[in-house]
Motif scaffolding. Structure first.
Motif, PDB file in Angstrom:
ATOM      1  N   GLU A 349       0.806  -1.214   0.000  1.00  0.00           N
ATOM      2  CA  GLU A 349       0.000   0.000   0.000  1.00  0.00           C
ATOM      3  C   GLU A 349       0.845   1.272   0.000  1.00  0.00           C
ATOM      4  O   GLU A 349       0.535   2.210  -0.717  1.00  0.00           O
ATOM      5  N   ASP A 366      -0.763  -5.133   3.008  1.00  0.00           N
ATOM      6  CA  ASP A 366      -1.259  -3.931   3.672  1.00  0.00           C
ATOM      7  C   ASP A 366      -0.673  -3.956   5.076  1.00  0.00           C
ATOM      8  O   ASP A 366      -1.031  -4.801   5.893  1.00  0.00           O
ATOM      9  N   ILE A 368      -0.858  -1.876   7.681  1.00  0.00           N
ATOM     10  CA  ILE A 368      -1.902  -1.667   8.695  1.00  0.00           C
ATOM     11  C   ILE A 368      -3.208  -1.429   7.947  1.00  0.00           C
ATOM     12  O   ILE A 368      -3.378  -0.396   7.299  1.00  0.00           O
ATOM     13  N   THR A 371      -6.079   1.967   9.260  1.00  0.00           N
ATOM     14  CA  THR A 371      -5.197   2.958   9.908  1.00  0.00           C
ATOM     15  C   THR A 371      -6.002   3.946  10.758  1.00  0.00           C
ATOM     16  O   THR A 371      -5.559   4.363  11.829  1.00  0.00           O
TER      17      THR A 371
END
Ligand code: IPD
Ligand code: CA
Length: 567
Positions: A349, A366, A368, A371
């Motif tokens: 990402e 990804d 996190i 987020t």
């Protein structure tokens, strides 16, 4: 993780129904319980499906009543990680159950004749007491002496289950004394192994069976029950030493029978973490390594939840955040995977570059997911990592960091949570009884891009929810606590790993990849493989099964399906 690996239920001689056990284990904050009913696996599917919804790891097991013919000793053998069904264990155990049932009936008859105020019907009622209809459906009606004693206590003939009357009746030359014929110890071990289970010697201190270890290890014994309420400190030390000498998995638990036993409280004796890890390992170095790596990445994020997190806005959008921790976790994962697999490619990402080709081994990450939750709530965020080879999924890992639940999907091998297999989702529901996750921004886009009216969503489902973390939304579908996850603002890294897990429990998903002819709404390199390996956002829908997904698509897109592809 806290695991009690020796628990009995009403399916044998315990007092817990499936529901009671799951509720009690959750109340005690246990992460895992192993249900090891005597000589039966009948309760395991129901307990497993309740545990799955409750977020409890239930390790399917059995405790087989075996006999060592050469030394004429009763030996109990535990089998863990049984498949459902477990045909070899069942074939071996069915005759034990028949013999036990017949013997208990004889005992009841003898007691009746001796003038005790009990009937067979009453004993049967005690054994079946508080089972739900679905539990009763699969219970074979096996009666144990504990059910007889419980009735005698109820009728006031005895003050407690294992008191004087128990000894008078069931021991030495009492009118109910005498064991049934058990199965051969080595046959029991072979049956557990034939089903792919892990064979463990139960409470060697209680049955004085330490001396059998070398021979049992030769035959495939994998573990030893070290921690047990009947073990003296010396027994425990001896079991530990043997575990070390023979490289055995160390397990332990309360042997809790609920009220049908001496008071031992669920979770008061637990298995050592290293033993649990070995018991639940994948027997696959690559998967083990990946799970460890993703967990370590999650540890970084977890530690950060107590920091003052300073989010930055992506492209000035107050709803799209990134933090130094997203970058750090992504860097950690890329370094770890990259040093093990230097020539693999990545789609992540926080790195804007698109891989040139995903035809070979490729990772989609990804760091996190969620987020905004990470920043605002410090919970409900996940690390999500998936691997493909030549356009085919190889493994998906979603780590719910704050719940410490690591979900793994391996095509054709199954889905797992913290190493415990997850069951297929088998409760088809009409749309109006479904709970759907859909956010307000997705509702706006559905209207703008596909003409879906808000009321088509608001009025058509039992409830609408939004958690704010796509991968954990899909995980809720997997656990059976949500029926449909729908987002119109989603990128490949949000769903890539979760979708591999979802497929393994029979779920279904679609993703929008744009109309190949007109190119409309197709912002990425549509020719990369798989086609949704792109950076743009679009529609993604996951449902508990294909029928639910088809019904949903027909309901939402009345004037024609948008360009979606089944994953
Ligand atoms: C976001 C979350 C959110 C979804 C967004 C995603 P991120 O992930 O999954 O639930 O609605 O579309 O971008 O950006 O926090 O990794
Ligand atoms: Ca993210």
């Amino acid at each position: 993780m806290i695991a009690d690996l020796h628990v009995h239920t009403r399916f044998s001689d315990g007092s817990y129904t499936a529901r009671e056990l799951v509720v009690e284990a959750k109340r005690k904050n246990l992460s895992h319980v192993a249900v090891v009913d005597h000589d039966t696996t009948a309760g395991l599917p129901i307990i497993a499906s309740l545990a799955q919804r409750a977020g409890l790891g239930m390790i399917p097991g059995v405790e087989i009543s075996a006999f060592d013919t050469r030394t004429s000793r009763k030996i109990h053998l535990l089998g863990y990680r049984l498949p459902l069904p477990a045909p070899h264990v069942e074939a071996l155990c069915a005759p034990i159950r028949e013999r036990r049932n017949a013997r208990t009936r004889e005992q009841v008859q003898a007691l009746l004749e001796a003038g005790y105020p009990i009937t067979l019907e009453e004993v049967e009622e005690i054994a079946a007491d508080s089972f739900s209809p679905e539990e009763l459906d699969v219970w074979e009606g096996v009666l144990f002496k504990q059910h007889v004693m419980e009735l005698l206590v109820k009728k006031g003939a005895a003050s407690r289950m294992y008191g004087d009357l128990y000894r008078v009746l069931f021991k030495d030359d009492g009118i109910c004394a005498g064991d049934i014929e058990y199965v051969d110890l080595f046959e029991a071990l072979a049956a557990i192994r034939a089903d792919g289970g892990v064979a463990v010697l139960a409470h060697p201190g209680q049955q004085e069976s330490f001396d059998l270890i070398p021979e049992l290890v030769e035959a495939g014994l994998a573990g030893i029950e070290v921690f047990h309420p009947d073990h003296s400190p010396e027994d425990t030390a001896r079991a530990r030493a043997l575990a070390e000498d023979f490289d055995l998995i160390e397990v332990g638990g309360t042997d809790d029978h609920g009220t049908f036993g001496s008071p031992r409280r669920l979770g008061e004796i637990t298995a050592p973490e290293a033993g649990l890890d070995r018991l639940l390992s994948f027997d696959d170095d690559e998967v083990e390594w990946l799970v460890k790596t993703v967990r370590s990445a999650g540890d970084l994020a977890r530690r950060a939840t107590t920091d003052g997190i300073d989010p930055k806005l992506k492209a000035g959008d107050i709803r799209d955040l990134v933090t130094a921790h997203d970058m750090a976790v992504e860097g950690y994962l890329r370094d770890a995977i990259g040093s093990r697999h230097p020539d693999h490619t990545f789609l992540t990402e926080e790195d804007e570059t698109l891989p040139e080709s995903t035809a070979g081994p490729a990772w989609i990450i990804d760091p996190i997911d969620g987020t905004t939750n990470f920043v605002s709530a410090g919970t409900y965020f996940a690390v999500s990592v998936a691997r493909w080879d030549g356009g085919e999924p190889v493994v998906g890992v979603v780590y719910d960091v704050m719940a410490d639940e690591c979900y793994v999907g391996i095509p054709n091998r199954g889905a797992f949570c913290n190493g415990v297999p997850l069951l297929p989702l088998e409760r088809p529901l009409p749309l109006e009884a479904s709970v759907i996750e859909v956010s307000s921004s997705t509702m706006r886009r559905l209207k703008r891009d596909f003409g879906v009216e808000t009321k088509q969503i608001r009025k058509s489902f039992r409830a609408q929810r939004a958690l704010g973390c796509a991968s954990l939304g899909v995980i809720r579908v997997i656990r059976g606590t949500l029926d449909i996850y729908l987002s119109a603002t989603i990128s490949a890294w949000d769903h890539a790993a979760a979708n591999i897990v979802l497929r393994e429990v029979g779920g279904a998903a679609v993703v929008e990849i744009g109309d190949e002819e007109t190119g409309e709404r197709s912002h990425g390199e549509a020719s990369t493989s798989p086609p949704w390996f792109r950076r743009d956002r679009g529609l993604f829908i996951a449902a508990r099964d294909r029928a639910t997904l088809d019904a949903l698509l027909a309901h939402l897109f009345r004037s024609g399906r948008p360009p979606v592809t089944f994953l």
